[in-house]
Design an enzyme around this catalytic site. Structure first.
Site, PDB file in Angstrom:
ATOM      1  CB  SER A 687      -0.944   0.016   1.225  1.00 26.96           C
ATOM      2  OG  SER A 687      -0.216  -0.019   2.423  1.00 26.96           O
ATOM      3  CE  LYS A 730      -3.102   1.092   5.222  1.00 32.46           C
ATOM      4  NZ  LYS A 730      -3.000   0.644   3.822  1.00 32.46           N
TER       5      LYS A 730
END
Length: 780
Positions: A687, A730
C-alpha cells in the site's frame, strides 16, 4: 620393574606439578595433564628414559604454580604410556621412589630440577613385624566393612612384599586430604610411616562403623513404619466390625451426603459413586486417595444447576454500554443486536437460557476497550464474568486438562474458570486468542474448536473430569489484536467485530469523562482538589501519547495525579491548578513533534499511511538522488512486498518520463536511495506504492510534496491505483497526525460511509491513476 639405579649424586629431571593427590612409590595411576608446562615436561621425560618427578601443589586452585607453590619432596615416576586427547594428555605413571628437590634449574617451557634420591630407613625387629601385621589386619578389616579399593591391589597386598612397599600401597588408598598424604610421603622411617597409616586407618574404621550403625537404624525405622501400616489396617478392620467410624469414613460419609443433596446428571452421579466406593476400599495411607479426593472435591464444586440472573433487557444493556464506554458505536450496535436475539430466544423458550450459534471476537489494537466491554456485557445481562488469558499458552492440557493417570494432574482452564464463576451461564472472555502457541505438547487452538462450537460444546469433555460437561449456556467472547495468527478453522467459528483506534477528539472525551475521574480516585484525591483545563488535555493527547487506544493516556493522567497528590501533601494546598508550565514540569519535554499540517513541504518526502497490529500509523518515504548508473537502494527494514513496490514505482517513472515531464538522462545517471525512517521497525505491504511513486517524481522533478496530504494505495506498472485494506485505521492515524487531505484508491470509496463520521473535517480524494495522485500531492 625394579627401582631404577640412580646415582646418589644430584640428577636434573623434568618436574610435573599435580593439583591434588599424591602418587606413592610402588603404585600406578592414570593422570591427565592439560597445562602446557606439564605436557612439555612429559615430552622431555620421554627423551630422558621416561623419568619425571611428580610434585604436589600446596594449593590446588593455583593455575600457574611457581617453584615456591610446590612441596619439595615428591615421587620419582616412570611414564609407562601416554594417550593424547584433544589439548590434554593422559599418562599411565608408576612411582618408583622418593626424591628431594635440591634446586630448580629452569621454569620455562617446563620445570627442571636437581633432585636426589631418598631411601627408606628400615630397622628390622619385632616391633616392625608387629606393626606390619597390625597394618595388614586393619586394612583387611576396612575392606570387609565396605572400603572401596581395586581388587587386584588388595590381592597383591596379601603376597610377600616388604613393609615399605606395603605401607606405600595402603597409604595410596587412604581417604585423607592431600596435605596428610604428602606428610606420609615425606616420612623416610618405615616404622613411623606405618604408625601414621595405622592412625588414619583406625579413624576410617570408626567412620565405617558409624555409617553401618546409621544404616541399621534407618532400616529399623523402615521396618517400624511397615509394622505401623499393617497395624493401622488391622485396626481399621476391627473398627468396622465394631461399628466405629474413623476420620476416613467420616470423609466418605460426607461425600455421600453431598451426592444425595447435589443435582448431578445421572451419568456423573454414577461415576461419583464409583469413585467414593473406590476411596472407601483404599488404605488411608494410599497416596492415590488424595487424587480421588481432589477429583471429588472439584466435581462437587462445579455449578451443575446454578445459573445467574436470566432476565435480559436490551434497553438496560444499551444504557450500561453507553455509561461505561464512549464512542465504539458500531461495536455497541452489534453487541446490542446480539443481546436482542438472546432476549427473543429466551421468550420463545419460556425463560430457558439459549445459546447463539456464533461466538463474538473483538479484534483491535491494545487499549481500545475490548476486555472492558466484556465486563459491561456481563453487567448488562446480570451474569457472572470470568476470563482466562491465552497469551503464550502452548500446552493442549491447559484447555482440556490432564488425564488423572499423571502425577499432579489438573483440570483445564475452562473448567477451572467455570468452577470459580459458580455459574453455568457466565460471560466467558478468552483474552488474547491470537497469542496461542503450539509445540510438542499439542495445539491449544485445536482444543478450543470443541469449546467454541455450539454443536459440540454441550458435551465438552475435560480429560481430568472424564465426563461430558455442558458449556452451551456459556456466553463466550474472544479478543485479539490481529487475525493473522488465528488458525482458519478456529477463525471460522468466530464472528469478527473490529475495533478501530480512537481519534484525538474521542480520546479527549474519554479522558474527560472517564479517565480523569478514575485517576483522581485511584490516587486518593477528590475532584475539587484538581483543576485541569480542556486545552491541556488536548496537549497531552497530541504531544505526549501516540497510540490507537487510551492505555498510555491513562498512565500519563495517573502520573499527573501522583504529582498533584505529592504537591498537596507537601504544600498543604486545598487545590492544585495544572498549567502548561506545570504540565511540562510534571511530564518533561513533549515526546512527539508537530503534526503533518504544521510541517513544511519538501522535495522527495511523501507521507504514506500504514496498518499495524496496534492500529494505523503515518509512514514517511524519503528519496535522495546521487550521481551514478540508475541503481536503486532500499533501506528501513523493508519486507519483500514493499521492496517490490519500490521497484515497480521506479519502473513506472522511467517508462512514463515523457508524460511526467522528467529527464530520462537524469534518471539513468542518478542512483536512487529510498529510505523509510524508524529503520528498526519492520515494514511490509504493497500500500506504500503511491507514496513511493510520489516521492520519486518529486525528487526527479524538484517539485515539493504537500505536507498536509497523506496517501495510500498499491500501484501497478501501468499507473493504476489498486484497493488496500485497513483504511479505517489509516484514516484515523492521518486525522490524529493533522492531515487535511487523504488520497485513497477509487475502489475504497465504498468504505468511506463508516469512516467519515470518525474523522470529521478531513477530505478524501478517491483516485484511479497515479496522474491524479501527483496532481493532488505535488505543488505547482
Amino acid at each position: 620393574m625394579p627401582t631404577p639405579n640412580l646415582p646418589t649424586s644430584q640428577l636434573a629431571l623434568p618436574v610435573i606439578p599435580i593439583r591434588e593427590g599424591v602418587l606413592f612409590p610402588s603404585t600406578e595411576s592414570v593422570l591427565t595433564f592439560g597445562r602446557q608446562v606439564s605436557i612439555q615436561a612429559i615430552r622431555h621425560g620421554k627423551s630422558d628414559g621416561n623419568y619425571v618427578v611428580l610434585l604436589t601443589q600446596k594449593k590446588a586452585e593455583t593455575e600457574q604454580p611457581k617453584t615456591s607453590d610446590l612441596y619439595q619432596v615428591g615421587t620419582l615416576a616412570i611414564v609407562e604410556k601416554t594417550l593424547k586427547s584433544g589439548d590434554s594428555i593422559s599418562a599411565l605413571v608408576r612411582g618408583v621412589g622418593r626424591v628431594q628437590v635440591e634446586s630448580f634449574i629452569q621454569e620455562k617451557p617446563y620445570l627442571l630440577a636437581q633432585v636426589s634420591k631418598l631411601y627408606d630407613t628400615i630397622q628390622r625387629d619385632e616391633e616392625l613385624t608387629a606393626l606390619g601385621n597390625q597394618l595388614q589386619k586393619l586394612f583387611k578389616q576396612t575392606v570387609q566393612m565396605g572400603k572401596q579399593i581395586e581388587f587386584l591391589n588388595f590381592i597383591k597386598l596379601l603376597s610377600g612384599i616388604n613393609e615399605g612397599e606395603m605401607a606405600d600401597q595402603i597409604a595410596s588408598t587412604l581417604n585423607v586430604s592431600t596435605k596428610e598424604k604428602q606428610a606420609i610421603l615425606e616420612i623416610i622411617d618405615v616404622k613411623q610411616r606405618i604408625k601414621a597409616i595405622i592412625f588414619h586407618l583406625t579413624k576410617e574404621i570408626k567412620v565405617l562403623e558409624i555409617e553401618k550403625d546409621v544404616s541399621k537404624k534407618t532400616q529399623a525405622k523402615f521396618d517400624k513404619h511397615m509394622r505401623e501400616n499393617i497395624l493401622r489396617e488391622r485396626l481399621q478392620t476391627i473398627q468396622k466390625e465394631l461399628g466405629e467410624l474413623d476420620d476416613e469414613e467420616e470423609i466418605i460419609d460426607d461425600y455421600e451426603r453431598k451426592l444425595q443433596k447435589s443435582k448431578l446428571p445421572k451419568e456423573v452421579a454414577d461415576k461419583v459413586k464409583k469413585e467414593i466406593k473406590k476411596l472407601a476400599q483404599m488404605s488411608p495411607n494410599n497416596p492415590e486417595g488424595a487424587y480421588v479426593r481432589n477429583w471429588l472435591d472439584l466435581v462437587f464444586e462445579l455449578p451443575f444447576a446454578k445459573h445467574a440472573s436470566k432476565t435480559i433487557d436490551t434497553t438496560k444493556a444499551a444504557a450500561i454500554l453507553d455509561r461505561d464506554h464512549y464512542g465504539l458505536e458500531e461495536v455497541k450496535d452489534r453487541v446490542l443486536e446480539y443481546i436482542a436475539v438472546l432476549q427473543l430466544k429466551q421468550k420463545q423458550s419460556k425463560g430457558k437460557d439459549q445459546h447463539l450459534p456464533t461466538i463474538l471476537c473483538f479484534v483491535g489494537p491494545p487499549g481500545v476497550g475490548k476486555t472492558s466491554i466484556g465486563h459491561s456485557i456481563a453487567n448488562a445481562l446480570g451474569r457472572k464474568f470470568t476470563k482466562i488469558s491465552l497469551g503464550g499458552v502452548r500446552d493442549e492440557a491447559e484447555i482440556r486438562g490432564h488425564r488423572r493417570t499423571y502425577v499432579g494432574a489438573m483440570p483445564g482452564r475452562i473448567i477451572k474458570a467455570i468452577s470459580a464463576a459458580q455459574s453455568l451461564n457466565p460471560v466467558f472472555m478468552l483474552d488474547e486468542i491470537d497469542k496461542l502457541g503450539n509445540d510438542f505438547r499439542g495445539d491449544p487452538s485445536s482444543a478450543l474448536l470443541e469449546v467454541l462450537d455450539p454443536e459440540q460444546n454441550h458435551a465438552f469433555e475435560d480429560h481430568y473430569l472424564d465426563f461430558p460437561f455442558d458449556l452451551s449456556q456459556v456466553l463466550f467472547i474472544a479478543t485479539a489484536n490481529s487475525l493473522d495468527s488465528i488458525p482458519p478453522a478456529l477463525r471460522d467459528r468466530l464472528e469478527i467485530i473490529e475495533y478501530s483506534g480512537y481519534t484525538g477528539e474521542e480520546k479527549f472525551h474519554i479522558a474527560k469523562k472517564y479517565l480523569l475521574a478514575k485517576a483522581i480516585s485511584n490516587n486518593a484525591l477528590r475532584k475539587p482538589q484538581v483543576a485541569i483545563d480542556d486545552k491541556l488535555l488536548h496537549i497531552i493527547i497530541k504531544r505526549y501519547v501516540k497510540e490507537a487506544g487510551v492505555r498510555d493516556l491513562e498512565r500519563i493522567i495517573n502520573k499527573i495525579m501522583r504529582k498533584v497528590a505529592r504537591e498537596i501533601l507537601e504544600t498543604k494546598r486545598k487545590q492544585v491548578t495544572i498549567t502548561a508550565a506545570k504540565l511540562k514540569a510534571y511530564l518533561g519535554p513533549e515526546m512527539y513533534d508537530e503534526s503533518l499540517a504544521e510541517a513544511e513541504a519538501q522535495v522527495g518526502l511523501a507521507t504514506g499511511l500504514a496498518w499495524t497490529s496496534v492500529g494505523g500509523d503515518v509512514l514517511f518515504v524519503e528519496v535522495a538522488l546521487t550521481e551514478g548508473k540508475g541503481e536503486i537502494k532500499l533501506t528501513g527494514k523493508l519486507g519483500e512486498v514493499m521492496k517490490e513496490s519500490a521497484q515497480a514505482a521506479l519502473t513506472y517513472v522511467k517508462a512514463n518520463h515523457d508524460k511526467l515531464g522528467l529527464d530520462l538522462k537524469k534518471i539513468n545517471s542518478s542512483n536512487v536511495h529510498i529510505h523509510v525512517p524508524e529503520g528498526a521497525v519492520p515494514k511490509d505491504g504493497p500500500s506504500a506504492g503511491v507514496t513511493i511513486t510520489t516521492a520519486l517524481v518529486s525528487a526527479f522533478s524538484n517539485r515539493k510534496v504537500r505536507s498536509d496530504v497523506a496517501m495510500t494505495g498499491e500501484v501497478t506498472l501501468r499507473g493504476r491505483v489498486l484497493r488496500i485494506g485497513g483504511l479505517k485505521e489509516k484514516a484515523i492515524a492521518a486525522y490524529n497526525a493533522g492531515s487535511k487531505l487523504v488520497i485513497i484508491p477509487q475502489e475504497n470509496e465504498r468504505d468511506l460511509a463508516k469512516i467519515k463520521p470518525l474523522v470529521q473535517g478531513m477530505t478524501f480524494y478517491p483516485v484511479k491513476t497515479v496522474d491524479e495522485v501527483l496532481a493532488l500531492a505535488l505543488e505547482k
